[in-house]
Design a protein around this motif. Structure first.
Motif, short mmCIF file in Angstrom:
data_model
loop_
_atom_site.label_atom_id
_atom_site.label_comp_id
_atom_site.label_asym_id
_atom_site.label_seq_id
_atom_site.Cartn_x
_atom_site.Cartn_y
_atom_site.Cartn_z
N VAL A 95 0.86 -1.19 0.00
CA VAL A 95 0.00 0.00 0.00
C VAL A 95 0.89 1.24 0.00
N ALA A 96 0.56 2.20 -0.84
CA ALA A 96 1.36 3.43 -0.94
C ALA A 96 1.15 4.31 0.29
N VAL A 97 2.25 4.83 0.83
CA VAL A 97 2.23 5.75 1.96
C VAL A 97 3.10 6.95 1.59
N ALA A 98 2.62 8.15 1.87
CA ALA A 98 3.36 9.37 1.52
C ALA A 98 3.56 10.24 2.75
N LEU A 99 4.65 10.95 2.75
CA LEU A 99 4.98 11.88 3.84
C LEU A 99 5.19 13.27 3.25
N TYR A 100 4.51 14.26 3.82
CA TYR A 100 4.59 15.65 3.36
C TYR A 100 5.06 16.54 4.52
N PRO A 101 5.91 17.52 4.23
CA PRO A 101 6.18 18.54 5.26
C PRO A 101 4.94 19.42 5.42
N VAL A 102 4.68 19.83 6.65
CA VAL A 102 3.49 20.66 6.90
C VAL A 102 3.77 22.08 6.43
N THR A 103 2.96 22.54 5.49
CA THR A 103 2.99 23.91 4.99
C THR A 103 1.58 24.48 5.07
N ASP A 104 1.46 25.77 4.89
CA ASP A 104 0.13 26.40 4.89
C ASP A 104 -0.72 25.85 3.75
N HIS A 105 -0.09 25.54 2.63
CA HIS A 105 -0.79 24.98 1.48
C HIS A 105 -1.40 23.61 1.84
N LEU A 106 -0.62 22.80 2.52
CA LEU A 106 -1.12 21.48 2.93
C LEU A 106 -2.24 21.61 3.95
N PHE A 138 3.33 20.83 -5.24
CA PHE A 138 2.95 20.31 -3.93
C PHE A 138 3.36 18.85 -3.77
N TYR A 139 3.07 18.03 -4.79
CA TYR A 139 3.37 16.60 -4.71
C TYR A 139 4.85 16.32 -4.92
N LYS A 140 5.56 17.27 -5.55
CA LYS A 140 7.00 17.11 -5.80
C LYS A 140 7.77 17.03 -4.50
N TYR A 141 7.33 17.82 -3.51
CA TYR A 141 8.04 17.85 -2.24
C TYR A 141 7.36 16.93 -1.23
N SER A 142 7.48 15.66 -1.51
CA SER A 142 6.96 14.62 -0.62
C SER A 142 7.83 13.39 -0.79
N ILE A 143 7.71 12.46 0.14
CA ILE A 143 8.45 11.21 0.08
C ILE A 143 7.45 10.07 0.05
N GLY A 144 7.60 9.17 -0.88
CA GLY A 144 6.67 8.06 -1.02
C GLY A 144 7.34 6.71 -0.79
N THR A 145 6.57 5.77 -0.28
CA THR A 145 7.06 4.42 -0.09
C THR A 145 5.87 3.46 -0.15
N LYS A 146 6.13 2.17 0.01
CA LYS A 146 5.05 1.18 0.06
C LYS A 146 5.29 0.23 1.22
N THR A 147 4.22 -0.31 1.75
CA THR A 147 4.34 -1.25 2.87
C THR A 147 4.88 -2.58 2.39
N ASP A 148 5.59 -3.26 3.29
CA ASP A 148 6.12 -4.58 2.94
C ASP A 148 5.09 -5.66 3.22
N ARG A 162 7.28 19.20 11.66
CA ARG A 162 5.94 18.62 11.54
C ARG A 162 5.76 18.05 10.15
N TYR A 163 5.12 16.87 10.10
CA TYR A 163 4.87 16.18 8.84
C TYR A 163 3.45 15.64 8.82
N TYR A 164 3.03 15.29 7.62
CA TYR A 164 1.70 14.70 7.43
C TYR A 164 1.90 13.38 6.71
N VAL A 165 1.47 12.30 7.34
CA VAL A 165 1.60 10.96 6.76
C VAL A 165 0.22 10.49 6.33
N VAL A 166 0.11 10.03 5.10
CA VAL A 166 -1.18 9.60 4.57
C VAL A 166 -1.00 8.34 3.74
N ALA A 167 -1.92 7.39 3.90
CA ALA A 167 -1.89 6.14 3.15
C ALA A 167 -2.98 6.15 2.09
N GLU A 168 -2.74 5.40 1.04
CA GLU A 168 -3.73 5.25 -0.02
C GLU A 168 -4.98 4.57 0.54
#
Length: 235
Positions: A95-106, A138-148, A162-168
């Protein structure tokens, strides 16, 4: 008003109600169609590219998370008035999981997304959801991974902040059996009495329960590891 006139009035009223019914149904369907047609909405809060880039710089902290849900049975009425039975954790692989830095836009993106959910699932006069259009970077500055295979995911070498973690989002499908009506039959006894018997049968069903996970987190200065138990819940 005599009896014949009263019957005529009832008949006219029934006819008028019948004539209005198709229009009411059409308007109801139009309202449903509108609610299911997303309204494109741009995030108006500017995206600070330099802030996001700096936030994703290299740091000493690693994140170790596990993604799971506990839906054992979605319930026959899932999606309307759900009755969800919970069980042991089910770990979600690939499952895809993404991490974003917290910004006002987010923050504005998340706020509008929460409004969407209220429109869709709660008592809101305006149920039309919005298709949120973020800044192209916005999506360019994020880190993505997948669960094992065991539902684990990792983000390494992060800075404090501060970060925002969200899963698909996922759909959990469960099955069950329920008793449903199979019609009636008439019976009679030796005296000629006639009664009605209701019959039932077992019927299999399949329920879809949508689940999601998103969380604001904070990495503190000097922290070496942050462990997240990311439970996906009914949305």
């Amino acid at each position: 008003m005599n009896f014949k006139s009263a019957l005529l009035s009832v008949a006219v009223a029934a006819t008028l109600a019948g004539c209005a019914s198709p229009m009411l149904q059409a308007e109801k369907q139009a309202s449903v169609d509108q609610a299911n047609t997303p309204l494109e909405t741009k995030i108006t809060v500017p995206f600070n590219e330099q802030q996001a880039k700096a936030a994703l710089g290299t740091g000493p902290t690693n994140i170790k998370g596990v993604l799971y849900h506990k839906v054992k049975s979605g319930g026959r009425q899932s999606g309307a008035d759900p009755i969800i039975a919970l069980g042991s954790p089910v770990y979600l692989k690939n499952v895809a999981v993404a991490l974003y830095p917290v910004t006002d836009h987010l923050l504005e993106f998340v706020r509008l997304d929460n409004e969407n959910k209220k429109r869709k699932y709660f008592f809101s006069k305006n149920k039309q959801v919005k298709k949120l259009i973020a800044d192209p970077n916005f999506y360019k500055y994020s880190i993505g991974t997948k669960t094992d295979a065991n539902g684990r995911y990792f983000f390494n070498s992060l800075k404090p902040g501060r970060y925002y973690v969200v899963a698909e989002s996922q759909n959990v499908f469960t099955t069950g059996t329920e008793r449903v009506s199979a019609g009636t039959s008439n019976i009679s006894d030796v005296w000629g009495y006639i009664g009605t018997v209701q019959h039932y049968k077992n019927q299999d069903f399949r329920v879809k329960t949508p689940v999601e996970y998103a969380e604001f987190i904070e990495i503190k200065s000097g922290q070496q590891e942050l462990v997240l138990e990311s439970r996906m819940r009914y949305k």
